[in-house]
Design an enzyme around this catalytic site. Structure first.
Site, PDB file in Angstrom:
ATOM      1  CG  HIS A 166     104.467  67.504 117.372  1.00  0.00           C
ATOM      2  ND1 HIS A 166     104.379  68.435 118.376  1.00  0.00           N
ATOM      3  CD2 HIS A 166     103.179  67.252 116.980  1.00  0.00           C
ATOM      4  CE1 HIS A 166     103.102  68.736 118.587  1.00  0.00           C
ATOM      5  NE2 HIS A 166     102.369  68.007 117.742  1.00  0.00           N
ATOM      6  CE1 TYR A 279     109.955  83.337 111.768  1.00  0.00           C
ATOM      7  CE2 TYR A 279     112.044  82.315 112.340  1.00  0.00           C
ATOM      8  CZ  TYR A 279     111.302  83.129 111.519  1.00  0.00           C
ATOM      9  OH  TYR A 279     111.906  83.741 110.446  1.00  0.00           O
ATOM     10  CE1 TYR A 290      95.232  70.104 119.664  1.00  0.00           C
ATOM     11  CE2 TYR A 290      97.305  69.444 120.684  1.00  0.00           C
ATOM     12  CZ  TYR A 290      96.584  69.808 119.571  1.00  0.00           C
ATOM     13  OH  TYR A 290      97.205  69.894 118.349  1.00  0.00           O
TER      14      TYR A 290
END
Length: 395
Positions: A166, A279, A290
């Site tokens: 990331h 957001y 996951y």
């Protein structure tokens, strides 16, 4: 700023529901309640022809065009390549900064200053540090046609993070010659920072993790950034609550900013970006862990911005372009989003108000890392592979 929304979800105890979900490509669309429901279909091969321009690129990440039509392409292991007259030059460009090639990290974005013809400045994002402590850096250098000179780091993310996940790293220019850069949230569980999951930093205004930042061309911070007046906030922040944006584009005609963002297990997003807004990640998300189970039970919250599209299953979006050329007049103003897992480019048809009408899929044989419009009006695609390709889309 939540939208009144119509959500299309799979109904797994209904054969018809499963069929509808698959036909929509596993998408959840956020639309006005009066709008027609978008659909996702395959782009007709009669509309689009894929022409391979270059092969033999090692995990290419980004591309930029020089004024003479030649191209610069980054390779994630740390090389900058030159494509001259449509031919990949055998020797990489000298002078590239040392990068950390780890996981998703390496040499990533390349972008020319809007006044490149006068100042010869090229901008890069890249991973720097060690496996235990690394960060996204932004640097600029002078390109003399042969090599990079006077490399200067103009911004680096603090704090450092562990692991190779990331980094974000898309960079776009606004009309005022400031730039927006996406920064990832730091990574997935069990990665942590200061005793909590590192992904929670996306809600922490004290650092750039999980944010879009806005800088001047020398790396300084514009006085009109939305959080400049907030004492504890990182002044570079433009928007926050992001997981890992790898698609970022600006409509130069309207100023509208678009971003595609990786979810976790599903929950990839298309967002219309506005300065100062939250957001939601990871407090509000359509993603799952996951290893299974919800990340959050909330899909929407007052004061947070809902995505326009949610992709489940994930397409792993990377690279985003707004078509503003003449080769495909029917595509004017539409979005084109690359998909790594999907091995595709999603053509997102927008109406004049920016609402999603439908999606079409342009399939590729490899993962798609970047999508950009060239100065010739064609769309170009970089595929992410040990033998990656530069592909031109033609009518």
């Amino acid at each position: 700023m939540n939208r009144l929304s119509l959500t299309v979800k799979p109904v797994f105890n209904s054969g018809l529901g499963v069929l509808i979900f698959l036909l929509l490509g596993g998408c959840v669309f956020k639309t006005n309640s009066t709008a027609s429901q978008p659909s996702q279909i395959q782009e007709s091969q009669r509309e689009v022809n894929q022409v391979t321009v270059v092969e033999g690129l090692e995990h290419p990440w980004s591309m930029a065009w020089l004024p003479n039509g030649d191209m610069l392409i980054t390779e994630r292991p740390g090389r900058l390549r030159l494509v001259k007259n449509g031919v990949l030059q055998p020797t990489p460009i000298a002078g590239v900064m040392e990068v950390l090639q780890l996981g998703q990290g390496g040499l990533m974005e390349v972008s020319l200053h809007p006044n490149f013809s006068e100042n010869r400045l090229v901008y890069f994002t890249y991973a720097h540090g060690t496996a235990e402590a690394n960060r996204t850096r932004i640097a600029r250098a002078t390109f003399d046609g042969q090599a990079l000179r006077d490399v200067q780091v103009i911004f680096e993310v603090t704090p450092a993070k562990p692991g190779g996940q990331h980094f974000g790293s898309r960079l776009v220019w606004l009309k005022d010659q400031t730039m927006l850069i996406s920064i990832g949230d730091g990574g997935n569980p069990p990665l942590s920072l200061d005793g909590e999951l590192i992904r929670l930093q996306a809600q922490n205004l004290g650092n750039p993790l999980g944010k879009i930042i806005r800088l001047k061309d020398d790396g300084s911070i514009p006085d009109d950034n939305p959080f400049v007046g907030q004492k504890e906030a990182q002044k570079a922040i433009w928007s926050y609550g992001h997981r890992n944006i790898q698609g970022l584009a600006v409509n130069q005609a309207t100023g509208q900013i678009w971003a595609t963002e990786h979810g976790s297990r599903g929950g990839d997003e298309l967002n219309a970006i506005k300065g100062g807004q939250n957001y939601g990640w990871p407090l509000v998300t359509h993603s799952e862990e996951y290893f299974g189970g919800e990340i959050s039970s909330e899909r929407s919250r007052s004061g947070m911005i809902d995505p326009l599209i949610v992709w489940t299953p994930a397409i792993a979006p990377s690279g985003l372009a707004i078509y503003q050329g003449t080769r495909f007049p029917q595509w004017q103003g539409d979005l084109f989003a690359g998909g790594l897992v999907g091995k595709e480019v999603r053509h997102i048809d927008l109406d004049s108000s920016g609402q999603v009408i439908e999606q079409k899929s342009i399939p590729f044989s490899q993962r798609v890392r970047d999508v950009k419009q060239g100065p010739d009006g064609f769309l170009y695609v970089l595929t992410d592979a040990p033998n990656g390709k530069l592909i031109r889309l033609e009518p």
